[in-house]
Design a protein around this motif. Structure first.
Motif, mmCIF file in Angstrom:
data_model
loop_
_atom_site.group_PDB
_atom_site.id
_atom_site.type_symbol
_atom_site.label_atom_id
_atom_site.label_comp_id
_atom_site.label_asym_id
_atom_site.label_seq_id
_atom_site.Cartn_x
_atom_site.Cartn_y
_atom_site.Cartn_z
ATOM 1 N N SER A 71 0.850 -1.178 0.000
ATOM 2 C CA SER A 71 0.000 0.000 0.000
ATOM 3 C C SER A 71 0.888 1.230 0.000
ATOM 4 N N GLY A 72 0.747 2.053 -1.025
ATOM 5 C CA GLY A 72 1.536 3.278 -1.097
ATOM 6 C C GLY A 72 2.987 3.035 -1.486
ATOM 7 N N ARG A 73 3.856 3.949 -1.073
ATOM 8 C CA ARG A 73 5.275 3.910 -1.443
ATOM 9 C C ARG A 73 5.960 2.676 -0.860
ATOM 10 N N TYR A 74 6.835 2.080 -1.665
ATOM 11 C CA TYR A 74 7.564 0.898 -1.208
ATOM 12 C C TYR A 74 9.019 1.248 -0.944
ATOM 13 N N ASP A 75 9.493 0.955 0.264
ATOM 14 C CA ASP A 75 10.896 1.122 0.622
ATOM 15 C C ASP A 75 11.354 -0.182 1.258
ATOM 16 N N PRO A 76 12.339 -0.879 0.647
ATOM 17 C CA PRO A 76 12.798 -2.145 1.221
ATOM 18 C C PRO A 76 13.192 -2.045 2.684
ATOM 19 N N ALA A 77 13.714 -0.887 3.112
ATOM 20 C CA ALA A 77 14.144 -0.735 4.510
ATOM 21 C C ALA A 77 12.996 -0.912 5.491
ATOM 22 N N ASP A 78 11.758 -0.688 5.030
ATOM 23 C CA ASP A 78 10.595 -0.893 5.898
ATOM 24 C C ASP A 78 10.421 -2.359 6.287
ATOM 25 N N TYR A 79 11.104 -3.246 5.563
ATOM 26 C CA TYR A 79 10.970 -4.684 5.795
ATOM 27 C C TYR A 79 12.233 -5.273 6.426
ATOM 28 N N ALA A 80 12.945 -4.430 7.180
ATOM 29 C CA ALA A 80 14.182 -4.892 7.820
ATOM 30 C C ALA A 80 13.924 -6.041 8.788
ATOM 31 N N ALA A 81 12.819 -5.991 9.522
ATOM 32 C CA ALA A 81 12.537 -7.044 10.510
ATOM 33 C C ALA A 81 12.364 -8.412 9.857
ATOM 34 N N PRO A 82 11.489 -8.567 8.834
ATOM 35 C CA PRO A 82 11.406 -9.878 8.191
ATOM 36 C C PRO A 82 12.683 -10.264 7.452
ATOM 37 N N VAL A 83 13.427 -9.288 6.948
ATOM 38 C CA VAL A 83 14.704 -9.610 6.298
ATOM 39 C C VAL A 83 15.652 -10.255 7.306
ATOM 40 N N ARG A 84 15.774 -9.654 8.487
ATOM 41 C CA ARG A 84 16.650 -10.232 9.521
ATOM 42 C C ARG A 84 16.142 -11.614 9.951
ATOM 43 N N ARG A 85 14.824 -11.734 10.125
ATOM 44 C CA ARG A 85 14.250 -12.989 10.601
ATOM 45 C C ARG A 85 14.471 -14.122 9.603
ATOM 46 N N TYR A 86 14.164 -13.880 8.349
ATOM 47 C CA TYR A 86 14.248 -14.965 7.369
ATOM 48 C C TYR A 86 15.680 -15.214 6.897
ATOM 49 N N ALA A 87 16.524 -14.196 6.941
ATOM 50 C CA ALA A 87 17.942 -14.430 6.658
ATOM 51 C C ALA A 87 18.535 -15.351 7.718
#
Length: 232
Positions: A71-87
């Motif tokens: 929804s709205g503007r997409y910034d990958p940094a907004d998904y830092a939490a799932p990135v850390r979790r799944y990495a």
């Protein structure tokens, strides 16, 4: 057919045509069909991905009650939490995973636009990690998200990130311990994500990369520092 019905029908086709035209203009600038042709080798970004990727996986995944739909503007940094979790789950470097998301953010990841584009280009990629159907299906086997479908990727960004993490895990298992190329492991994995495992192995043997792969690596280098900041 009445003139009013004809006008309504042509109106619908005009809307679809506009969506596809916009999608083509945005998507043609990137992709995962890189040829292994001559080009200068890049300089290496700081950091390397962990070599000891996990082989196990937690309990099976299920569709989210409230998927992380765009929804709205997409910034990958907004998904830092799932990135850390799944990495961490897949045993890969979160900075690399975040950099891949930045590399793949060249187009707007709107579910309706992605599906409109896919209707005219069935082999198009889906989700914020731009994953193709074959890559997703190969990656999900035996994984916590094995019951999920490729068609869900545009609507569930957490699923897209998780699938990308495990795809990088699988690629990491194929990288030679001592590649002949002057590329580090992160660069080879990024090339594998973009161009496929076969090209990744060719590059690891010293085959010079082509202009598309070089462009992908250049973007990886440009995105590297901010990716590291995002996942701190």
């Amino acid at each position: 057919m009445s003139e009013e019905q004809k006008g309504s029908r042509w109106g619908r086709w005009l809307v679809i045509g506009v969506l596809v035209a916009v999608g083509w203009g945005l998507v043609r600038g990137g992709g995962h069909d890189t040829a292994a042709s001559s080009a200068p080798s890049p300089s290496a970004p700081g950091g390397t991905a962990p070599s000891g990727a996990q082989s196990g996986a937690p309990a099976a995944d299920a569709p989210s009650a409230a998927p992380s739909k765009p929804s709205g503007r997409y910034d990958p940094a907004d998904y830092a939490a799932p990135v850390r979790r799944y990495a961490a789950e897949a045993g890969i470097d979160p900075q690399l995973l975040m950099a891949i998301l930045y590399n793949e953010s060249y187009k707007p990841h709107d579910p309706d636009l992605e599906r409109a584009w896919q209707r005219g280009k069935p082999d198009a990629s889906f989700g914020i990690a731009n994953m193709h159907r074959a890559a997703f299906d190969d990656t999900k086997a035996g994984r916590p998200f094995a019951s999920r479908q490729w068609e869900e990727l545009p609507d569930d960004r957490d699923l897209a990130i998780r699938a990308a993490a495990w795809h990088l895990h699988d690629l990491a298992g194929q990288v030679p311990a001592r590649p002949s190329a002057p590329l580090n492991k992160d660069e080879l994995l990024a090339l594998g994500y973009n161009a496929g495992a076969g090209n990744m192995l060719a590059f690891a043997r010293g085959v010079k990369i082509g202009p598309q792969a070089q462009s992908y690596l250049d973007r990886l280098h440009d995105n590297w520092a901010k990716s590291g900041e995002a996942v701190k």
